[in-house]
Design an enzyme around this catalytic site. Structure first.
Site, short mmCIF file in Angstrom:
data_model
loop_
_atom_site.label_atom_id
_atom_site.label_comp_id
_atom_site.label_asym_id
_atom_site.label_seq_id
_atom_site.Cartn_x
_atom_site.Cartn_y
_atom_site.Cartn_z
CG HIS A 177 -2.09 -1.00 0.90
ND1 HIS A 177 -2.09 -2.27 1.37
CD2 HIS A 177 -3.21 -0.85 0.15
CE1 HIS A 177 -3.17 -2.89 0.92
NE2 HIS A 177 -3.87 -2.06 0.20
NE ARG A 284 -6.28 0.60 -2.26
CZ ARG A 284 -5.83 0.61 -3.52
NH1 ARG A 284 -5.75 1.75 -4.19
NH2 ARG A 284 -5.42 -0.51 -4.10
NE ARG A 321 -10.99 -1.35 -0.04
CZ ARG A 321 -9.77 -1.67 -0.43
NH1 ARG A 321 -9.58 -2.66 -1.30
NH2 ARG A 321 -8.73 -1.04 0.04
CD GLU A 417 -9.61 -7.42 -1.70
OE1 GLU A 417 -8.63 -6.72 -1.88
OE2 GLU A 417 -10.38 -7.29 -0.73
CG ASN A 440 -3.22 -4.72 -5.82
OD1 ASN A 440 -2.83 -4.91 -6.96
ND2 ASN A 440 -3.68 -3.55 -5.40
CG ASP A 441 -5.22 -8.12 -0.80
OD1 ASP A 441 -4.14 -8.38 -0.26
OD2 ASP A 441 -5.88 -7.10 -0.53
NE ARG A 451 -1.06 -5.66 -1.48
CZ ARG A 451 -2.24 -5.08 -1.56
NH1 ARG A 451 -3.34 -5.74 -1.26
NH2 ARG A 451 -2.34 -3.84 -1.97
CB CYS A 488 -10.27 -1.99 -8.34
SG CYS A 488 -10.56 -3.09 -6.95
C1 PEP Z 1 -6.51 -5.32 -4.26
O1 PEP Z 1 -6.27 -6.10 -3.35
O2 PEP Z 1 -6.27 -5.55 -5.47
C2 PEP Z 1 -7.11 -4.01 -3.96
C3 PEP Z 1 -7.48 -3.18 -4.90
O3 PEP Z 1 -7.19 -3.67 -2.64
P1 PEP Z 1 -5.95 -3.10 -1.80
O4 PEP Z 1 -4.80 -2.88 -2.75
O5 PEP Z 1 -6.39 -1.87 -1.14
O6 PEP Z 1 -5.68 -4.23 -0.84
MG MG Z 2 -7.04 -5.70 -1.39
#
Ligand code: PEP
Ligand code: MG
Length: 557
Positions: A177, A284, A321, A417, A440-441, A451, A488
């Protein structure tokens, strides 16, 4: 110019103009308190202690009253808007370097005294002793780069106001993040530059090549010139893409694509609008809750923030979210669980504190009166959670009605996710109005790769066949039941993946506003129908990267 700081727990905060007098006052009070303490020690020192001890305290008193130190720290506070602790440690490290360079051994040893004085001052300021560094350097107007061992997402938010032109950290990974927030600020960052916080001298000139992940320390003039030329070229290219903001995103074969913005605060709305985003695909909200101790935002404050986004987007859809804390986004003062990424995170956290959750839901429902809002639940793992979350929305609506307050209509959605959500996609599609794939998750949890851990970053692969097949499954299921599925995660903003995702059927991309022009350019030059067979081949391959690398259909100009 480099500002270097180890992340050692000392509060580092960019202060406003109004706070400058207060910081100077705090510093003065800490200095007075320490002087009194040292003088008291001298006065009450037993006769039998070695004379050196009194001499040492005397040296400390002299250092404390040293004008050069006082003036330099004042400059950090008044001109660079550092809080007192940060100003102090920054200057200390610069002086420490000067001591190191001295040939006189006695003077060199004074560095230890200086450390002790600063540590005691920090103690009086209520901060922690630390060993970080920085210096104004010879050219105070030069853009400064923060080099740190680590930075939390909350740290990055504090630096949003443009204090730094770039960031380097020893640890971290591209989809952490911290890196995501840096990207949203549109400034270069290099993470996982091991040892940088030790190796980069505070007054060095450095070039930060965020694309290549390079940190060049004191580069020769020729290299500087090359980078300056490249910087100009990139700026010209970005300028050339500006017109795209008003061009509708559709493929050559007429497929409409929605390019949405990921945002972290109401301030980001301007960038989203500027880039021509078709709405906000991911707000977010957890960033509203971070870096403020136990003073979490209540319903009114949240309502004001959500409403500002909804109104700022002028009737375009906004997906908000619910709070996703935990893992690498801890709230202040909340102890991380045994394994934060697998613990009380995201929707699990919300469902463990229902009054807090409903406060957020009430604020969201109220904001929905002002424009189209989707409420998105993060890290949904099973249908029980799905039902509980939806039931809380109904309860929040009832609570507002009981108070005679208006609630808007909201679409409800879930993030995909974790692999469990992808595998349950049909059931999720029945329960929700829309889904959003958080790659991402999804990559992290499918491949069991943290990550934010740079030691396994080479294994974190968006083109892993398991990841691609899960994404394809979710997109196909969404298409079959006629419900919207967006994506996303950072993959959405990676222009090198746009055609693959288009071919896989994705039509709703949500990304950092700065990525929109480049992704749109790809879309405008692509034939979506023509990409399908190739994308199927990539997804079915046990080695997708090789197919992706070699056989992509040509772009049209
Ligand atoms: C993701 O996990 O892809 C996502 C968009 O949420 P974050 O990056 O805030 O965990
Ligand atoms: Mg995420």
């Amino acid at each position: 110019m480099v500002v270097q700081s180890k992340s050692s727990g000392v509060p580092r905060r960019q202060i406003s103009d109004d706070e400058v007098p207060e910081e100077l006052k705090r510093l003065g009070q800490a200095r007075d308190a320490l002087a009194q303490e040292l003088q008291g020690l001298l006065r009450t020192m037993p006769r039998d202690v070695p004379a050196e001890l009194a001499a040492m305290i005397d040296v400390h008193l002299q250092l404390l009253q040293d004008e050069a130190l006082q003036d330099a720290v004042t400059v950090w506070i008044t001109q660079h808007h550092y809080n007192a602790e940060w100003a102090l440690t920054t200057q200390m490290d610069l002086f420490a370097r000067q001591f190191d360079a001295m040939s006189d051994a006695y003077l060199r040893e004074r560095k230890g005294d200086l450390h002790q004085v600063v540590d005691r001052l920090l103690h009086h300021l209520g901060g922690l002793p630390l060993t970080s560094m920085a210096r104004p350097g010879s050219n105070d107007d030069a853009p400064r780069i923060l080099v740190a061992h680590d930075l939390s997402p909350a740290d990055m938010l504090r630096y949003r106001e443009g204090a730094f032109a770039g960031f380097v950290t020893d640890v971290g990974a591209a989809t952490s993040h911290t890196a995501i927030v840096a990207r949203s600020m549109g400034i270069p960052a290099v993470v996982a530059a091991r040892g940088a916080s030790e190796l980069v001298p505070p007054d060095a000139w450095i070039i930060l090549d965020g694309d290549a992940g390079l940190v060049l320390i004191d580069p020769p003039a020729q290299v500087r010139a090359q980078y300056q030329a490249r910087q100009l070229e990139l700026a010209r290219h970005a300028e050339g893409l500006k017109y795209l903001a008003v061009v509708p995103a559709s493929t050559r074969d007429g497929q409409a694509v929605q390019l949405l913005a990921n945002i972290e605060s109401p301030q980001d709305v301007a960038a989203a609008m500027h880039a021509g985003a078709a709405g906000v695909g991911l707000f977010r909200t957890e960033f509203l809750f971070m870096g403020r101790g136990s003073d979490l935002p209540g319903e009114e404050e949240q309502y004001a923030a959500y409403r500002a986004v909804v109104e700022g987007m002028k009737g375009l859809p906004v997906t908000i979210r619910t709070i996703d804390v935990g893992a690498d986004k801890p709230l202040d003062g909340i102890r991380p669980g045994v394994n934060p990424a697998l613990g009380l995170r995201a929707i699990r956290w919300s469902l463990s504190d229902l009054p807090m959750f409903r406060t957020q839901l009430r604020a969201l429902l109220r904001a929905a009166v002002h424009g189209p809002v989707g409420v998105l639940f993060p890290m949904m793992g099973n249908l029980d959670e799905a039902r509980q979350a939806c039931a809380q929305v109904d309860l929040a609506r009832d609570e507002l009605a009981a108070q005679g307050m208006l609630a808007g209509t909201v679409r409800l959605g879930a993030m995909v996710e974790v692999p469990a959500a992808a595998l349950l996609v049909e059931d999720f599609l029945q329960q929700f109005d829309f889904l959003s794939i958080g790659t991402n998750d999804l990559i992290q949890y499918t491949l069991a790769i943290d990550r934010s851990d740079e030691t396994v970053a080479h294994l974190y692969d968006p083109l892993h066949p398991a990841v691609l097949r899960l994404i394809a499954m979710v997109l196909t299921a969404g298409e079959q039941c006629g419900k919207e599925v967006s994506l996303c995660g950072e993959m959405a903003g990676d222009a090198s993946l746009t055609r693959l995702l288009l071919g896989m059927g994705l039509r709703h991309f949500s990304m950092q506003p700065t990525s929109i022009p480049r992704v749109k350019q790809q879309i405008l030059q692509s034939d979506a129908a023509g990409l399908k067979a190739w994308a199927d081949q990539v997804v079915r391959s046990p080695t997708p990267r090789s197919v992706w690398n070699s056989g992509s259909p040509k772009l049209h100009n």
